[in-house]
Design a protein around this motif. Sequence first.
Motif, PDB file in Angstrom:
ATOM      1  N   GLN A 186     -31.839   8.020  -6.047  1.00 39.62           N
ATOM      2  CA  GLN A 186     -31.914   7.048  -4.951  1.00 39.62           C
ATOM      3  C   GLN A 186     -31.010   7.460  -3.793  1.00 39.62           C
ATOM      4  O   GLN A 186     -31.388   7.334  -2.625  1.00 39.62           O
ATOM      5  N   VAL A 187     -29.823   7.953  -4.121  1.00 37.15           N
ATOM      6  CA  VAL A 187     -28.889   8.382  -3.075  1.00 37.15           C
ATOM      7  C   VAL A 187     -29.459   9.577  -2.319  1.00 37.15           C
ATOM      8  O   VAL A 187     -29.446   9.612  -1.083  1.00 37.15           O
ATOM      9  N   ALA A 188     -29.977  10.559  -3.046  1.00 40.65           N
ATOM     10  CA  ALA A 188     -30.557  11.738  -2.395  1.00 40.65           C
ATOM     11  C   ALA A 188     -31.742  11.342  -1.516  1.00 40.65           C
ATOM     12  O   ALA A 188     -31.879  11.814  -0.381  1.00 40.65           O
ATOM     13  N   LYS A 189     -32.605  10.471  -2.023  1.00 41.31           N
ATOM     14  CA  LYS A 189     -33.769  10.020  -1.248  1.00 41.31           C
ATOM     15  C   LYS A 189     -33.333   9.276   0.011  1.00 41.31           C
ATOM     16  O   LYS A 189     -33.874   9.501   1.095  1.00 41.31           O
ATOM     17  N   ALA A 190     -32.355   8.403  -0.132  1.00 43.32           N
ATOM     18  CA  ALA A 190     -31.856   7.659   1.031  1.00 43.32           C
ATOM     19  C   ALA A 190     -31.250   8.608   2.062  1.00 43.32           C
ATOM     20  O   ALA A 190     -31.443   8.434   3.264  1.00 43.32           O
ATOM     21  N   ALA A 191     -30.526   9.620   1.596  1.00 38.24           N
ATOM     22  CA  ALA A 191     -29.916  10.594   2.512  1.00 38.24           C
ATOM     23  C   ALA A 191     -30.996  11.313   3.331  1.00 38.24           C
ATOM     24  O   ALA A 191     -30.851  11.506   4.542  1.00 38.24           O
ATOM     25  N   ILE A 192     -32.069  11.683   2.662  1.00 39.88           N
ATOM     26  CA  ILE A 192     -33.171  12.365   3.357  1.00 39.88           C
ATOM     27  C   ILE A 192     -33.887  11.393   4.285  1.00 39.88           C
ATOM     28  O   ILE A 192     -34.124  11.698   5.458  1.00 39.88           O
ATOM     29  N   ASP A 193     -34.238  10.220   3.773  1.00 41.69           N
ATOM     30  CA  ASP A 193     -34.972   9.228   4.565  1.00 41.69           C
ATOM     31  C   ASP A 193     -34.199   8.791   5.800  1.00 41.69           C
ATOM     32  O   ASP A 193     -34.781   8.557   6.860  1.00 41.69           O
ATOM     33  N   GLU A 194     -32.884   8.680   5.674  1.00 46.76           N
ATOM     34  CA  GLU A 194     -32.044   8.218   6.789  1.00 46.76           C
ATOM     35  C   GLU A 194     -31.588   9.368   7.682  1.00 46.76           C
ATOM     36  O   GLU A 194     -30.903   9.136   8.674  1.00 46.76           O
ATOM     37  N   ASP A 195     -31.948  10.601   7.313  1.00 46.79           N
ATOM     38  CA  ASP A 195     -31.597  11.790   8.102  1.00 46.79           C
ATOM     39  C   ASP A 195     -30.094  11.841   8.393  1.00 46.79           C
ATOM     40  O   ASP A 195     -29.659  12.003   9.527  1.00 46.79           O
ATOM     41  N   VAL A 196     -29.315  11.711   7.321  1.00 43.06           N
ATOM     42  CA  VAL A 196     -27.863  11.681   7.489  1.00 43.06           C
ATOM     43  C   VAL A 196     -27.278  13.087   7.576  1.00 43.06           C
ATOM     44  O   VAL A 196     -27.890  14.064   7.140  1.00 43.06           O
ATOM     45  N   ASP A 197     -26.094  13.154   8.141  1.00 39.73           N
ATOM     46  CA  ASP A 197     -25.332  14.398   8.210  1.00 39.73           C
ATOM     47  C   ASP A 197     -24.441  14.566   6.984  1.00 39.73           C
ATOM     48  O   ASP A 197     -24.051  15.681   6.642  1.00 39.73           O
ATOM     49  N   ALA A 198     -24.104  13.438   6.356  1.00 39.49           N
ATOM     50  CA  ALA A 198     -23.178  13.471   5.222  1.00 39.49           C
ATOM     51  C   ALA A 198     -23.454  12.318   4.271  1.00 39.49           C
ATOM     52  O   ALA A 198     -23.988  11.282   4.673  1.00 39.49           O
ATOM     53  N   VAL A 199     -23.065  12.523   3.019  1.00 38.33           N
ATOM     54  CA  VAL A 199     -23.105  11.478   2.003  1.00 38.33           C
ATOM     55  C   VAL A 199     -21.704  11.396   1.403  1.00 38.33           C
ATOM     56  O   VAL A 199     -21.173  12.401   0.919  1.00 38.33           O
ATOM     57  N   ALA A 200     -21.114  10.211   1.464  1.00 35.92           N
ATOM     58  CA  ALA A 200     -19.820   9.966   0.831  1.00 35.92           C
ATOM     59  C   ALA A 200     -20.087   9.180  -0.443  1.00 35.92           C
ATOM     60  O   ALA A 200     -20.642   8.081  -0.394  1.00 35.92           O
ATOM     61  N   MET A 201     -19.741   9.769  -1.578  1.00 36.35           N
ATOM     62  CA  MET A 201     -20.013   9.162  -2.876  1.00 36.35           C
ATOM     63  C   MET A 201     -18.709   8.664  -3.487  1.00 36.35           C
ATOM     64  O   MET A 201     -17.717   9.380  -3.493  1.00 36.35           O
ATOM     65  N   SER A 202     -18.757   7.458  -4.031  1.00 37.51           N
ATOM     66  CA  SER A 202     -17.562   6.855  -4.607  1.00 37.51           C
ATOM     67  C   SER A 202     -17.825   6.441  -6.052  1.00 37.51           C
ATOM     68  O   SER A 202     -18.847   5.832  -6.351  1.00 37.51           O
ATOM     69  N   LEU A 203     -16.886   6.808  -6.910  1.00 41.53           N
ATOM     70  CA  LEU A 203     -16.951   6.405  -8.324  1.00 41.53           C
ATOM     71  C   LEU A 203     -15.542   6.173  -8.861  1.00 41.53           C
ATOM     72  O   LEU A 203     -14.649   6.981  -8.630  1.00 41.53           O
ATOM     73  N   LEU A 204     -15.390   5.094  -9.566  1.00 40.40           N
ATOM     74  CA  LEU A 204     -14.107   4.799 -10.200  1.00 40.40           C
ATOM     75  C   LEU A 204     -14.208   4.766 -11.713  1.00 40.40           C
ATOM     76  O   LEU A 204     -13.229   4.512 -12.393  1.00 40.40           O
ATOM     77  N   ASN A 205     -15.389   5.028 -12.255  1.00 41.03           N
ATOM     78  CA  ASN A 205     -15.597   4.845 -13.692  1.00 41.03           C
ATOM     79  C   ASN A 205     -15.579   6.138 -14.508  1.00 41.03           C
ATOM     80  O   ASN A 205     -15.881   6.124 -15.683  1.00 41.03           O
ATOM     81  N   GLY A 206     -15.274   7.268 -13.879  1.00 41.28           N
ATOM     82  CA  GLY A 206     -15.157   8.510 -14.622  1.00 41.28           C
ATOM     83  C   GLY A 206     -16.435   9.316 -14.758  1.00 41.28           C
ATOM     84  O   GLY A 206     -16.437  10.364 -15.404  1.00 41.28           O
ATOM     85  N   ALA A 207     -17.518   8.880 -14.159  1.00 41.28           N
ATOM     86  CA  ALA A 207     -18.799   9.586 -14.285  1.00 41.28           C
ATOM     87  C   ALA A 207     -19.047  10.574 -13.143  1.00 41.28           C
ATOM     88  O   ALA A 207     -20.165  11.043 -12.967  1.00 41.28           O
ATOM     89  N   HIS A 208     -18.015  10.918 -12.391  1.00 44.62           N
ATOM     90  CA  HIS A 208     -18.176  11.787 -11.222  1.00 44.62           C
ATOM     91  C   HIS A 208     -18.715  13.172 -11.577  1.00 44.62           C
ATOM     92  O   HIS A 208     -19.484  13.745 -10.818  1.00 44.62           O
ATOM     93  N   LEU A 209     -18.324  13.725 -12.732  1.00 40.69           N
ATOM     94  CA  LEU A 209     -18.801  15.066 -13.108  1.00 40.69           C
ATOM     95  C   LEU A 209     -20.286  15.066 -13.468  1.00 40.69           C
ATOM     96  O   LEU A 209     -20.931  16.114 -13.426  1.00 40.69           O
ATOM     97  N   THR A 210     -20.809  13.920 -13.788  1.00 45.37           N
ATOM     98  CA  THR A 210     -22.229  13.800 -14.110  1.00 45.37           C
ATOM     99  C   THR A 210     -23.041  13.421 -12.880  1.00 45.37           C
ATOM    100  O   THR A 210     -24.049  14.068 -12.562  1.00 45.37           O
ATOM    101  N   LEU A 211     -22.628  12.371 -12.186  1.00 43.07           N
ATOM    102  CA  LEU A 211     -23.464  11.790 -11.128  1.00 43.07           C
ATOM    103  C   LEU A 211     -23.374  12.522  -9.787  1.00 43.07           C
ATOM    104  O   LEU A 211     -24.404  12.701  -9.125  1.00 43.07           O
ATOM    105  N   PHE A 212     -22.187  12.943  -9.356  1.00 40.11           N
ATOM    106  CA  PHE A 212     -22.086  13.638  -8.067  1.00 40.11           C
ATOM    107  C   PHE A 212     -22.927  14.920  -8.055  1.00 40.11           C
ATOM    108  O   PHE A 212     -23.700  15.143  -7.114  1.00 40.11           O
TER     109      PHE A 212
END
Length: 149
Positions: free
Chosen positions: A54-80
């Motif tokens: 969903q994040v990747a699709k939104a980034a493409i659809d919104e034609d963004v220059d950057a995506v800032a991803m936030s996680l506090l639950n420890g899943a950063h190595l999987t999800l980012f």
Amino acid sequence: MAAQDHQQQQKPIRILVSKLGLDGHDRGALVICRALRDAGMEVIYSGLFCSPEQVAKAAIDEDVDAVAMSLLNGAHLTLFPKVAHFLKERGIKDILLVGGGVIPESDKKILENEGITGNFGPGTPLSIIIDHIRNNVKNLQFSKEQKEK
């Protein structure tokens, strides 16, 4: 041509701020949204509980220059890295990916190798994050222009 270059320089950075996975802690992401907006960027907030696709699709659809991803639950190595993978699958190489949250030092290099930059932790001055985004988006845009020539 000079007018087009000037217009390109004046175009604000578009950034998607995203909360991935089952992390419902959004106060820091909302602070980042406001700081980026106050710094002159166009900010799109994904809301909570997004999948990497969903994040990747939104980034493409919104034609963004950057995506800032936030996680506090420890899943950063999987999800980012999954966001990076979905963008690469679609041939997208010019969107800056920035990580943030509770990320141990030992994980930062792993994320950088996956294309996730910054990997900022709690207490990082907002000016550091803003400068990181501005400088790296500028570098990506310059690289893209050089390849198009």
